[in-house]
Every structure is written in structure tokens, then in C-alpha cells.
Design a protein around this motif. Structure first.
Motif, PDB file in Angstrom:
ATOM      1  N   ARG B 156      11.391  -5.034  -4.837  1.00 47.59           N
ATOM      2  CA  ARG B 156      10.627  -4.160  -5.690  1.00 47.59           C
ATOM      3  C   ARG B 156       9.127  -3.367  -4.935  1.00 47.59           C
ATOM      4  O   ARG B 156       8.498  -2.684  -5.494  1.00 47.59           O
ATOM      5  N   LEU B 157       8.873  -4.779  -3.697  1.00 53.64           N
ATOM      6  CA  LEU B 157       8.325  -5.000  -3.545  1.00 53.64           C
ATOM      7  C   LEU B 157       7.702  -4.026  -1.797  1.00 53.64           C
ATOM      8  O   LEU B 157       8.424  -4.412  -1.253  1.00 53.64           O
ATOM      9  N   ALA B 181       5.947  -1.496  -6.987  1.00 52.17           N
ATOM     10  CA  ALA B 181       4.912  -1.883  -6.776  1.00 52.17           C
ATOM     11  C   ALA B 181       5.181  -1.453  -4.832  1.00 52.17           C
ATOM     12  O   ALA B 181       5.224  -2.484  -4.372  1.00 52.17           O
ATOM     13  N   ILE B 182       3.290  -1.197  -4.767  1.00 51.85           N
ATOM     14  CA  ILE B 182       3.376  -0.957  -3.656  1.00 51.85           C
ATOM     15  C   ILE B 182       1.106  -1.776  -3.448  1.00 51.85           C
ATOM     16  O   ILE B 182       0.229  -1.573  -3.318  1.00 51.85           O
ATOM     17  N   TRP B 183       1.746  -2.665  -2.252  1.00 51.91           N
ATOM     18  CA  TRP B 183       0.910  -3.323  -1.906  1.00 51.91           C
ATOM     19  C   TRP B 183      -0.120  -2.895  -0.394  1.00 51.91           C
ATOM     20  O   TRP B 183       0.470  -3.293   0.821  1.00 51.91           O
ATOM     21  N   VAL B 192       0.100   7.948  -6.148  1.00 52.75           N
ATOM     22  CA  VAL B 192       1.275   7.698  -6.074  1.00 52.75           C
ATOM     23  C   VAL B 192       1.635   7.869  -7.750  1.00 52.75           C
ATOM     24  O   VAL B 192       0.698   8.614  -8.593  1.00 52.75           O
ATOM     25  N   ASP B 194       2.203   7.581 -11.820  1.00 56.74           N
ATOM     26  CA  ASP B 194       1.909   6.702 -12.625  1.00 56.74           C
ATOM     27  C   ASP B 194       2.183   5.121 -12.958  1.00 56.74           C
ATOM     28  O   ASP B 194       2.169   3.963 -13.025  1.00 56.74           O
ATOM     29  N   ILE B 197       3.087   0.578  -9.114  1.00 57.24           N
ATOM     30  CA  ILE B 197       2.026  -0.419  -9.542  1.00 57.24           C
ATOM     31  C   ILE B 197       1.595  -0.510  -8.109  1.00 57.24           C
ATOM     32  O   ILE B 197       1.968  -0.822  -7.294  1.00 57.24           O
ATOM     33  N   GLU B 199      -1.321  -2.204  -5.709  1.00 52.99           N
ATOM     34  CA  GLU B 199      -3.221  -3.397  -4.956  1.00 52.99           C
ATOM     35  C   GLU B 199      -3.809  -2.421  -3.379  1.00 52.99           C
ATOM     36  O   GLU B 199      -2.693  -3.199  -2.652  1.00 52.99           O
ATOM     37  N   ASN B 200      -4.649  -2.512  -3.531  1.00 59.81           N
ATOM     38  CA  ASN B 200      -5.341  -2.901  -2.619  1.00 59.81           C
ATOM     39  C   ASN B 200      -6.241  -3.577  -2.603  1.00 59.81           C
ATOM     40  O   ASN B 200      -7.237  -4.073  -3.103  1.00 59.81           O
TER      41      ASN B 200
END
Lengths: 217, 217
Positions: B156-157, B181-183, B192, B194, B197, B199-200
Motif C-alpha cells: 500500500r505504501l 500512500a506515498i512518502w 495525485v 484525492d 495519501i 506525506e512530504n
DNA sequence: ATTAAGTTGTTAATAAAATAACAACTTATT
DNA sequence: AATAAGTTGTTATTTTATTAACAACTTAAT
């Protein structure tokens, strides 16, 4: 004329931290625009890129002292120069790094930091396996030599990438030998005198946010 | 009984982000206390350690559902367990990492992340020099194999540690193949849908704050 | 057993930042 | 040359987070 006054009255130290934190992101965007030969960019375009309000963009940029031209926007080259100036990203601030593990090694090797004003001039570690090696022209010294090098090079910034348990001892050592600002990559809270600047970078906080959003939505 | 409700009424997603970001720091402190065989800790002691207000500490901790005992404080072991549970730091969330440069390599090798709930299961890169190598049991694949692996492992990440210019393309690819989710470790803002997720993590922002404080005080 | 000190945890007030609204201005077009 | 569209940049409002104040409670000491 000082570039660093926002309106002639206030001083730069008045800049809100959230604004300060957004400026490098703007800068990155403007650099990409420049590569694509874009000469001017409006607050609306910037806002759209970051999915934020355009008034917040103009407010942020106004702190750097730059002026946009209505119907035209901001000059991209000028934006880049102004922000780099404002953030002292051309200052090549010298830094010592303590703890040459995976993260420390990555920071030393990471050339990208140079264009953001950071120049790591030496690493320190207790592990005989890394002491005296050289990573990208950066030599790793035993902790003992910190005192002499500190006196010689007059470095103001120290980076902590040690194991958590060593963070406080390392900080104490830094303060003792004249370091003015500490960049702490451990999750440990370190105690230093009031006149010492401490910035904590906690990737665990970011991870906490990601996992929370991922598991509760 | 759900551990993750703060008061029985609200849901955890209501937790303010600043609180969420402080929790890993508390956790690190409590772990250190445990090592020193400290059994109980009061909100005042915690506040003193982090130089913050004690009411903010109690407020933060109350979100996790933990209760302290007056005149005694909080049970350290229980604090640790509760926060780990609350933050899903025992979930071993699987992640793909794109861009095996200095930073990417460091994240893969950095074992510490495992105790914070993150398990990087594969890396991807285009550079033939790194493709097919193995770093700490983590194999690096060519981008082409992302599709198949994604389908197989149900990850998922996704973590972006590519050069800045490749950030958006990488994000697009991740979204296309089911990443939720993208870190993002690049300073580039990525676009991306809506429901994804993002996180920068911007070390440049932290650096901007340090240089600003250092040069204006 | 009673009292008092000290802590938790809630509620209220303050401070700060993001958003919204608005006014002023400048350039392109008619 | 005049108008209108669109942008900057200021001011005001709303929202959010932090700080402060207070009430309730629990344990230790007298």
C-alpha cells in the motif's frame, strides 16, 4: 538596501516558520520551471501546483521582498535568486556530522545538499571500521580530534546521526566545543543551553502521520 | 473495546497532526526511561524533558486512551505499549522504495525503521549498476517488474527517493498500480488523486529553518 | 482518620496561522 | 484613449493549536 527585510519595518526573524518551511518547495518548483524555459509565473499557477490558496503564496513570497508584476506574474529567474539569497542557500555553511551509520553516510554522500547551502566538512565516529575513511572527499575522524578541528575550522553547525542513546552526549560535546546550531536526526529530545539552536528532523513523525492516515480513512 | 478511541465519542482520525507528530518523540523518551528501570513518569517530568507545557502532554497522551494515576504518574511500560499500538508501529507495513541512490539506500539499510512499523520489501531503479543487487535482504528490481510485484505483494505504501525530476512520473506509476500512500522525500510537489495519501519529508525545510535561525539571531 | 500536597484532566482564553474578502493597480484589448 | 479583465497585496475573519486556569481526585503524611 537589505534584501532580507520584508517591508522595511520588520526583520526577517519575524517570518512565520510555516512560511519558511514552504520556501524550499517553491524554489524546487521554480527551478523546474526554469528548466522548461518558463520566464514568468503567477501566484495562481504556483498555488495550483501546490494545491493551496493563492493569497497564501503571495503572502509567503512577499516576505522575501520580491515583487510580482500584475498580469505578468513573477520573474522565475528572480524568484530563484531571491529565495536562494533569502534562505542563505548559497552560504556553504560548514557542518560536522557525528555518527557515520547508514543515515550519516547518506547525508555525507548526498551532493544535493550542497546546492542548499550545506557543506559537510568532516565526519566523526567511534567505530574503527569507518574512522579514517573518506566519503566523497569528506574524511571521518575519531571523536578525539573534534576539539582540534573545531578550533581550526570554526564550524557552527553540528549534525547528529548517532544511535539514539548517544544523542545527548554528542550534543554536550558539540556545545562544549563551540557549535552554535544542532541538527538532530534522532528521535531523542536533547537538552542544550538556550542560546544553542536545535532543529529536530523526525522521520518517525512523518511515518506516524502516514500510518495513521492509511489505517484510519 | 477499541483502543483507538480517545473518549468513546470521537474517532482517532480527529487527532491533531501536531499531537500525532509528537507521539514518536514521547515514545523514544519512554523507551529510554524503561532502559533505566524507571517505572512511572509524571506529565510534569515529561514536559520538563521536552521543555513544553504539562497540560499539553496530558492532552496529547489522552488521545491514546491511556490513563495516568495521580501522585504516581503514567506506567512507562503501558505508555510504550499503548503508543506503539496507537501508532501502528507494530504493523510492519510493507513498502516499495523507488530510487536507490544515497538516501534510498540508507532507508533500506536502516534497520531502525522496522521497529517503527515500516518494512521495505523491495527497491526499484533504472540504473543497471544497482538493479538485481540485494541490500539487507531487500532486492532491487528494474521498474518493469513493479507491476507484477505490486499485484503479488499487495503493497500500500510507496517511497520516492528518486531525483527530483522523476518524482511525478514515479508517483503516477505508483498510483496506476495500486499504491495508496506515498512518502515523498523529494522537494517536488507531486499531483495525485484525492484518495491517495501523500506525506512530504523535506529536509530542505529543516535546513532552511536552521540557516535562518543561525544567520538572524 | 483526616488533612494537605500534588497530579490529572477538563474547560476557558489567548495566540497564531490559514482562509476569505476586498481594494488597488497594471496591462492588454477594443 | 478608454475599458475591462486579471493579478497583486492588504485587511478581516475563521479556524486551529497552544497556553492558562480551574476543578476533581488520589495518595502520602500527620
Amino acid at each position: 538596501m537589505r534584501v532580507k527585510t520584508s517591508n522595511g519595518k520588520g526583520d526577517i526573524s519575524q517570518i512565520p516558520e510555516p512560511t519558511l518551511r514552504r520556501l524550499p518547495g517553491y524554489l524546487s518548483f521554480f527551478k523546474a520551471l526554469k528548466i522548461n524555459n518558463v520566464e514568468f509565473v503567477s501566484s495562481g499557477q504556483i498555488a495550483a501546483n501546490f494545491k493551496m490558496d493563492s493569497t497564501l503564496v503571495t503572502k509567503d513570497l512577499s516576505y522575501t521582498g520580491i515583487k510580482g508584476r500584475t498580469k505578468i506574474g513573477y520573474n522565475v529567474n528572480l524568484l530563484i535568486e531571491t529565495i536562494i539569497q533569502f534562505l542563505d542557500f548559497n552560504s556553504q555553511e560548514k557542518a560536522f556530522l557525528f555518527g557515520v551509520g547508514n543515515l550519516g553516510r547518506a547525508l555525507i554522500k548526498y551532493q544535493g545538499l550542497k546546492s542548499y547551502g550545506l557543506h559537510i566538512v568532516a565526519g566523526f565516529d567511534i567505530d574503527p571500521d569507518v574512522v579514517n575513511i573518506t566519503l566523497n572527499d569528506v574524511k571521518i575522524y575519531p571523536i578525539d580530534e573534534f576539539r582540534d578541528l573545531s578550533r581550526k575550522l570554526n564550524v557552527r553547525l553540528g549534525i547528529i546521526t548517532t544511535p539514539d542513546a548517544k544523542a545527548q552526549d554528542t550534543a554536550d560535546l558539540m556545545v562544549a566545543w563551540g557549535i552554535k546550531a544542532i541538527w538532530n536526526f534522532t528521535p531523542q529530545s536533547i537538552k542544550v543551553p538556550d542560546n544553542i539552536i536545535v532543529e529536530n528532523t523526525s522521520i518517525y513523525s512523518d511515518l506516524a502521520v502516514i500510518l495513521n492516515r492509511l489505517n484510519n480513512s
